[in-house]
Design a protein around this motif. Sequence first.
Motif, PDB file in Angstrom:
ATOM      1  N   GLY A  34      72.052   5.234   9.611  1.00  0.00           N
ATOM      2  CA  GLY A  34      72.552   3.870   9.596  1.00  0.00           C
ATOM      3  C   GLY A  34      73.911   3.790   8.941  1.00  0.00           C
ATOM      4  O   GLY A  34      74.518   4.808   8.592  1.00  0.00           O
ATOM      5  N   PRO A  35      74.369   2.579   8.759  1.00  0.00           N
ATOM      6  CA  PRO A  35      75.675   2.390   8.138  1.00  0.00           C
ATOM      7  C   PRO A  35      75.621   2.732   6.644  1.00  0.00           C
ATOM      8  O   PRO A  35      74.562   2.686   6.027  1.00  0.00           O
ATOM      9  N   PRO A  90      60.222   3.232  14.932  1.00  0.00           N
ATOM     10  CA  PRO A  90      61.497   2.512  14.955  1.00  0.00           C
ATOM     11  C   PRO A  90      62.684   3.479  14.883  1.00  0.00           C
ATOM     12  O   PRO A  90      62.648   4.466  14.144  1.00  0.00           O
ATOM     13  N   ARG A  91      63.708   3.173  15.634  1.00  0.00           N
ATOM     14  CA  ARG A  91      64.889   4.049  15.676  1.00  0.00           C
ATOM     15  C   ARG A  91      65.549   4.166  14.314  1.00  0.00           C
ATOM     16  O   ARG A  91      66.183   5.162  14.013  1.00  0.00           O
ATOM     17  N   PHE A 135      75.576  -2.066  14.317  1.00  0.00           N
ATOM     18  CA  PHE A 135      74.457  -1.166  14.060  1.00  0.00           C
ATOM     19  C   PHE A 135      73.155  -1.750  14.588  1.00  0.00           C
ATOM     20  O   PHE A 135      72.365  -1.063  15.225  1.00  0.00           O
ATOM     21  N   LEU A 136      72.928  -3.039  14.349  1.00  0.00           N
ATOM     22  CA  LEU A 136      71.692  -3.665  14.823  1.00  0.00           C
ATOM     23  C   LEU A 136      71.613  -3.668  16.342  1.00  0.00           C
ATOM     24  O   LEU A 136      70.548  -3.434  16.913  1.00  0.00           O
ATOM     25  N   LYS A 147      78.786   0.601   1.988  1.00  0.00           N
ATOM     26  CA  LYS A 147      80.037  -0.145   2.089  1.00  0.00           C
ATOM     27  C   LYS A 147      80.118  -0.880   3.424  1.00  0.00           C
ATOM     28  O   LYS A 147      80.661  -1.981   3.502  1.00  0.00           O
ATOM     29  N   ASP A 148      79.581  -0.269   4.469  1.00  0.00           N
ATOM     30  CA  ASP A 148      79.610  -0.904   5.787  1.00  0.00           C
ATOM     31  C   ASP A 148      78.731  -2.152   5.851  1.00  0.00           C
ATOM     32  O   ASP A 148      78.941  -3.027   6.688  1.00  0.00           O
ATOM     33  N   LEU A 149      77.728  -2.235   4.980  1.00  0.00           N
ATOM     34  CA  LEU A 149      76.828  -3.385   4.999  1.00  0.00           C
ATOM     35  C   LEU A 149      77.533  -4.676   4.598  1.00  0.00           C
ATOM     36  O   LEU A 149      77.074  -5.768   4.918  1.00  0.00           O
ATOM     37  N   LEU A 150      78.649  -4.554   3.897  1.00  0.00           N
ATOM     38  CA  LEU A 150      79.406  -5.741   3.500  1.00  0.00           C
ATOM     39  C   LEU A 150      80.186  -6.336   4.659  1.00  0.00           C
ATOM     40  O   LEU A 150      80.528  -7.513   4.637  1.00  0.00           O
TER      41      LEU A 150
END
Length: 163
Positions: free
Chosen positions: A26-27, A19-20, A41-42, A30-33
């Motif tokens: 990844g993010p 998987p990449r 990203f997905l 803080k970016d996940l919020l």
Amino acid sequence: MNEKIPTKFLKLKHLVDVPRSEYMDGPSPKDLLDAGKRKSFLSMLRKTPKPTAEALSTQGPVKLTFNAAAWMRVPDSSQKTVSLVICYKDRSGEYAVVVDEADIGADYSLMLSGCVTIESDGTPEYIKACCAGISEGQLTFVDELHVQKLTAKTVTSNTLKTA
């Protein structure tokens, strides 16, 4: 670092794509919020990378270390040597790095495992796990297969534990 071999010299049997998310950053937490950044990203993980000429010229070498393991059964192939191989494609071509190799025992099963470091010319286009030493048309069962990226902290701590 392990020796890389051009894949055109090997007869490989593809097992699985890595998987990449295992080898791309990844993010940040803080970016996940932010829902927009999560979707961005997905969608990036699902697409084939199309690097621009500018991005290709600015990217330098990327060093990645992976821990890989596979439990395999290869019926009717006693005393054959089978190898677990990590293959990747970068700007300079497609290469393979041997993780481990072993002779198949009387019960036709074996475990192959190890750590490999690849130095890619830019971010790899793809990384996949393959095996070598299997005859064409040979039946192969993969019971378990794991490929996990090791972080610099993990590599350092593992080195300290084994020294």
